[in-house]
Design a protein around this motif. Structure first.
Motif, PDB file in Angstrom:
ATOM      1  N   TYR A   1       0.856  -1.178   0.000  1.00 47.73           N
ATOM      2  CA  TYR A   1       0.000   0.000   0.000  1.00 47.73           C
ATOM      3  C   TYR A   1       0.898   1.236   0.000  1.00 47.73           C
ATOM      4  CZ  TYR A   1       1.057  -0.026   5.035  1.00 47.73           C
ATOM      5  OH  TYR A   1       1.690  -0.051   6.246  1.00 47.73           O
ATOM      6  N   LEU A   2       0.301   2.407  -0.174  1.00 53.21           N
ATOM      7  CA  LEU A   2       1.065   3.651  -0.124  1.00 53.21           C
ATOM      8  C   LEU A   2       0.982   4.212   1.289  1.00 53.21           C
ATOM      9  CD1 LEU A   2       2.668   5.767  -1.768  1.00 53.21           C
ATOM     10  CD2 LEU A   2       0.499   7.007  -2.067  1.00 53.21           C
ATOM     11  N   PRO A   3       2.107   4.283   2.011  1.00 58.57           N
ATOM     12  CA  PRO A   3       2.071   4.817   3.373  1.00 58.57           C
ATOM     13  C   PRO A   3       1.476   6.227   3.406  1.00 58.57           C
ATOM     14  CG  PRO A   3       4.178   3.751   2.949  1.00 58.57           C
ATOM     15  CD  PRO A   3       3.455   3.816   1.634  1.00 58.57           C
ATOM     16  N   SER A   4       0.548   6.435   4.300  1.00 65.13           N
ATOM     17  CA  SER A   4      -0.153   7.713   4.402  1.00 65.13           C
ATOM     18  C   SER A   4       0.781   8.816   4.876  1.00 65.13           C
ATOM     19  CB  SER A   4      -1.334   7.591   5.363  1.00 65.13           C
ATOM     20  OG  SER A   4      -1.871   8.847   5.670  1.00 65.13           O
ATOM     21  N   LEU A   5       0.852   9.890   4.120  1.00 63.23           N
ATOM     22  CA  LEU A   5       1.700  11.014   4.522  1.00 63.23           C
ATOM     23  C   LEU A   5       1.124  11.720   5.736  1.00 63.23           C
ATOM     24  CD1 LEU A   5       4.126  12.833   4.008  1.00 63.23           C
ATOM     25  CD2 LEU A   5       2.692  14.176   2.438  1.00 63.23           C
ATOM     26  N   SER A   6      -0.175  11.958   5.745  1.00 65.38           N
ATOM     27  CA  SER A   6      -0.783  12.706   6.849  1.00 65.38           C
ATOM     28  C   SER A   6      -0.695  11.946   8.171  1.00 65.38           C
ATOM     29  CB  SER A   6      -2.240  13.026   6.513  1.00 65.38           C
ATOM     30  OG  SER A   6      -2.978  11.840   6.264  1.00 65.38           O
ATOM     31  N   ALA A   7      -1.029  10.645   8.147  1.00 69.84           N
ATOM     32  CA  ALA A   7      -1.000   9.859   9.380  1.00 69.84           C
ATOM     33  C   ALA A   7       0.419   9.725   9.918  1.00 69.84           C
ATOM     34  CB  ALA A   7      -1.604   8.481   9.135  1.00 69.84           C
ATOM     35  N   ASN A   8       1.365   9.417   9.042  1.00 69.37           N
ATOM     36  CA  ASN A   8       2.745   9.230   9.498  1.00 69.37           C
ATOM     37  C   ASN A   8       3.391  10.538   9.925  1.00 69.37           C
ATOM     38  OD1 ASN A   8       3.144   6.311   9.108  1.00 69.37           O
ATOM     39  ND2 ASN A   8       2.778   6.772   6.957  1.00 69.37           N
TER      40      ASN A   8
ATOM     41  N   ALA B   1       1.738  12.977  11.283  1.00 69.17           N
ATOM     42  CA  ALA B   1       1.139  13.261  12.592  1.00 69.17           C
ATOM     43  C   ALA B   1       1.840  12.455  13.689  1.00 69.17           C
ATOM     44  CB  ALA B   1      -0.350  12.936  12.567  1.00 69.17           C
ATOM     45  N   PHE B   2       2.092  11.166  13.430  1.00 68.42           N
ATOM     46  CA  PHE B   2       2.790  10.349  14.420  1.00 68.42           C
ATOM     47  C   PHE B   2       4.222  10.844  14.629  1.00 68.42           C
ATOM     48  CE2 PHE B   2      -0.286   6.790  13.285  1.00 68.42           C
ATOM     49  CZ  PHE B   2      -0.974   6.889  14.476  1.00 68.42           C
ATOM     50  N   LEU B   3       4.883  11.245  13.547  1.00 69.15           N
ATOM     51  CA  LEU B   3       6.241  11.770  13.677  1.00 69.15           C
ATOM     52  C   LEU B   3       6.246  13.016  14.552  1.00 69.15           C
ATOM     53  CD1 LEU B   3       9.240  11.898  12.932  1.00 69.15           C
ATOM     54  CD2 LEU B   3       8.583  13.122  10.838  1.00 69.15           C
ATOM     55  N   ALA B   4       5.306  13.913  14.335  1.00 68.58           N
ATOM     56  CA  ALA B   4       5.226  15.141  15.123  1.00 68.58           C
ATOM     57  C   ALA B   4       4.948  14.830  16.590  1.00 68.58           C
ATOM     58  CB  ALA B   4       4.152  16.061  14.552  1.00 68.58           C
ATOM     59  N   LEU B   5       4.046  13.892  16.848  1.00 67.46           N
ATOM     60  CA  LEU B   5       3.680  13.566  18.225  1.00 67.46           C
ATOM     61  C   LEU B   5       4.815  12.873  18.968  1.00 67.46           C
ATOM     62  CD1 LEU B   5      -0.002  12.363  17.700  1.00 67.46           C
ATOM     63  CD2 LEU B   5       0.752  14.430  18.891  1.00 67.46           C
ATOM     64  N   PHE B   6       5.525  11.960  18.300  1.00 67.23           N
ATOM     65  CA  PHE B   6       6.652  11.289  18.956  1.00 67.23           C
ATOM     66  C   PHE B   6       7.813  12.257  19.173  1.00 67.23           C
ATOM     67  CE2 PHE B   6       4.684   7.207  17.625  1.00 67.23           C
ATOM     68  CZ  PHE B   6       4.707   6.586  18.858  1.00 67.23           C
ATOM     69  N   THR B   7       8.007  13.180  18.242  1.00 71.05           N
ATOM     70  CA  THR B   7       9.040  14.198  18.437  1.00 71.05           C
ATOM     71  C   THR B   7       8.690  15.084  19.624  1.00 71.05           C
ATOM     72  OG1 THR B   7       9.536  14.225  16.057  1.00 71.05           O
ATOM     73  CG2 THR B   7      10.280  16.105  17.352  1.00 71.05           C
ATOM     74  N   LEU B   8       7.421  15.476  19.716  1.00 65.39           N
ATOM     75  CA  LEU B   8       6.966  16.274  20.856  1.00 65.39           C
ATOM     76  C   LEU B   8       7.156  15.510  22.156  1.00 65.39           C
ATOM     77  CD1 LEU B   8       5.468  18.692  22.111  1.00 65.39           C
ATOM     78  CD2 LEU B   8       3.321  17.507  21.588  1.00 65.39           C
ATOM     79  N   SER B   9       6.779  14.233  22.154  1.00 67.41           N
ATOM     80  CA  SER B   9       6.919  13.420  23.357  1.00 67.41           C
ATOM     81  C   SER B   9       8.384  13.281  23.764  1.00 67.41           C
ATOM     82  CB  SER B   9       6.308  12.038  23.114  1.00 67.41           C
ATOM     83  OG  SER B   9       6.318  11.271  24.303  1.00 67.41           O
TER      84      SER B   9
ATOM     85  N   TYR C   1       9.201   6.486  11.807  1.00 71.63           N
ATOM     86  CA  TYR C   1       8.197   7.240  11.047  1.00 71.63           C
ATOM     87  C   TYR C   1       8.833   8.119   9.979  1.00 71.63           C
ATOM     88  CZ  TYR C   1       4.380   5.460  13.764  1.00 71.63           C
ATOM     89  OH  TYR C   1       3.452   4.608  14.300  1.00 71.63           O
ATOM     90  N   ILE C   2      10.078   8.489  10.166  1.00 65.57           N
ATOM     91  CA  ILE C   2      10.797   9.150   9.067  1.00 65.57           C
ATOM     92  C   ILE C   2      10.908   8.190   7.887  1.00 65.57           C
ATOM     93  CG2 ILE C   2      13.055  10.012   8.338  1.00 65.57           C
ATOM     94  CD1 ILE C   2      13.374  11.247  11.105  1.00 65.57           C
ATOM     95  N   GLY C   3      11.195   6.915   8.197  1.00 62.55           N
ATOM     96  CA  GLY C   3      11.263   5.902   7.140  1.00 62.55           C
ATOM     97  C   GLY C   3       9.939   5.727   6.427  1.00 62.55           C
ATOM     98  N   ARG C   4       8.848   5.762   7.165  1.00 66.26           N
ATOM     99  CA  ARG C   4       7.534   5.610   6.530  1.00 66.26           C
ATOM    100  C   ARG C   4       7.205   6.821   5.645  1.00 66.26           C
ATOM    101  NH1 ARG C   4       4.263   1.501   8.320  1.00 66.26           N
ATOM    102  NH2 ARG C   4       2.408   2.616   7.580  1.00 66.26           N
TER     103      ARG C   4
ATOM    104  N   GLY D   1       0.512   2.576  15.656  1.00 67.18           N
ATOM    105  CA  GLY D   1       0.783   3.988  15.875  1.00 67.18           C
ATOM    106  C   GLY D   1      -0.039   4.600  16.992  1.00 67.18           C
ATOM    107  N   ALA D   2      -1.366   4.425  16.954  1.00 66.09           N
ATOM    108  CA  ALA D   2      -2.231   5.056  17.947  1.00 66.09           C
ATOM    109  C   ALA D   2      -1.987   4.492  19.345  1.00 66.09           C
ATOM    110  CB  ALA D   2      -3.695   4.870  17.554  1.00 66.09           C
ATOM    111  N   CYS D   3      -1.784   3.176  19.447  1.00 67.47           N
ATOM    112  CA  CYS D   3      -1.554   2.566  20.762  1.00 67.47           C
ATOM    113  C   CYS D   3      -0.251   3.046  21.383  1.00 67.47           C
ATOM    114  CB  CYS D   3      -1.550   1.037  20.638  1.00 67.47           C
ATOM    115  SG  CYS D   3      -3.188   0.298  20.511  1.00 67.47           S
TER     116      CYS D   3
END
Length: 336
Positions: free
Chosen positions: A41-48, A50-58, A90-93, A282-284
């Protein structure tokens, strides 16, 4: 096979790794179907993103909270390590969103996102012994420091199995050999992580039940350690208990999902369906780290805390005037 030429699609389905890789390097989103990519499949840019931003913030929050409290150094090391791996994964994704046929981004995410939760689980294990001491070591079946001494080595073994299995499977694939043995080792590592978390959950529940039973039979004054009464009554500590339980369940759910995913193989339904990854990986995992950002143990363990500095946030504390050791002499240390 030149990159500017259309690939020979038949080569992409070859059993030869070199032919498949050469075909994928020549593929683009316009010339090849998704089932020829490393993803399906094509990895979602928006979802990944968002996860990258949240993990960086964390990650930044854990570093800031560690500097602010200067306590729970072992917890900080584990959570920061896990968040760094999540960020790289998530950078890889995101790299693969533009070209899912390239191997680099796929390998970044499969390695980093597979082993990152093992570090996060280690941070969770380090907290239980401090909770046991706060309520009273006599309410636990085992000594407070036995929790990290049991579960941290199990976590390391799980990490080693996952890394060794992944590396062996990759080497076999690159040599056009069957990677099943490596995949099975990797699955064994994940399954062992699930088993470790399950035993941890059982012991945590057992401690809660025993504590509640002693309170009912003896009363709070006799059943609980009076030195930490103010800490136990604080809203921050109660929030920490809830966040730790939620974080544990999130990591456990994610680990069960990854075992089921890899058990189907690299072409299974779960691994090739992006919505399962977003919801159960990702969400978990981001929920697990964000709740521990909100109720960081270094900031929640304030009231009535008299622990001293120790290696990786844990060590030995003695009560004043106490010469010998005992079950109550051991305590996890909160660096201060």
């Amino acid at each position: 096979m030149a990159g500017h030429l259309l690939p020979n699609i038949a080569d992409c389905y070859s059993r030869s790794y070199e032919l498949r890789k050469a075909c994928r390097e020549a593929c683009t989103l316009d010339t090849c179907p998704f089932d020829l990519s490393y993803w399906g499949y094509l990895p979602s840019l928006s979802a990944n993103a968002a996860f990258l931003a949240l993990f960086t913030l964390s990650l930044l929050l854990f570093l800031f909270q560690a500097a602010l409290s200067r306590r729970f150094l072992g917890f900080t090391f584990a959570m920061v390590s896990g968040c760094i791996l999540e960020v790289i994964g998530y950078i890889g994704r995101i790299m693969s969103h533009n070209n899912p046929f390239q191997e680099a981004g796929f390998l970044m995410q499969i390695v980093c996102l597979t082993i990152a939760p093992a570090f996060l689980a280690a941070g969770i294990y380090l907290c239980l012994s401090r909770i046991v001491l706060t309520f009273g070591a006599e309410n636990s079946r085992i000594k407070p420091l036995s929790y990290p001494r049991i579960f941290i080595p199990c976590d390391i073994l799980s990490l080693v199995l996952q890394a060794a299995g992944g590396g062996y499977a990759s080497a076999r694939t690159h040599n056009d050999q069957d990677p099943t043995a490596g995949n099975n080792i990797m699955i064994a590592g994940l399954a062992f992580q699930v088993a470790t978390l399950f035993v941890f959950i059982l012991l945590s529940c057992d401690f809660a039940v025993r504590t509640h039973g002693r309170i009912r039979s003896l009363g709070r004054a006799q059943a609980l350690d009076p030195a930490h009464a103010k800490l136990r009554d604080s809203w921050a500590f109660k929030g920490f208990l809830v966040s730790l339980a939620l974080s544990t369940l999130c990591i456990f759910t994610r680990s069960v999902y990854r075992v089921a995913e890899l058990s189907e193989g690299w072409n299974g339904h779960l691994i090739n369906t992006q919505r399962y990854f977003i919801g159960l990986e990702g969400a978990c995992v981001i929920a697990a780290v964000l709740v521990l950002n909100a109720f960081h143990p270094g900031l929640c363990f304030k009231e009535g805390d008299t622990a001293e500095r120790g290696c990786f946030g844990f060590g030995r504390r003695r009560n004043r005037g106490e010469k010998g050791g005992g079950s109550g002499a051991e305590s996890p240390v909160v660096a201060s």
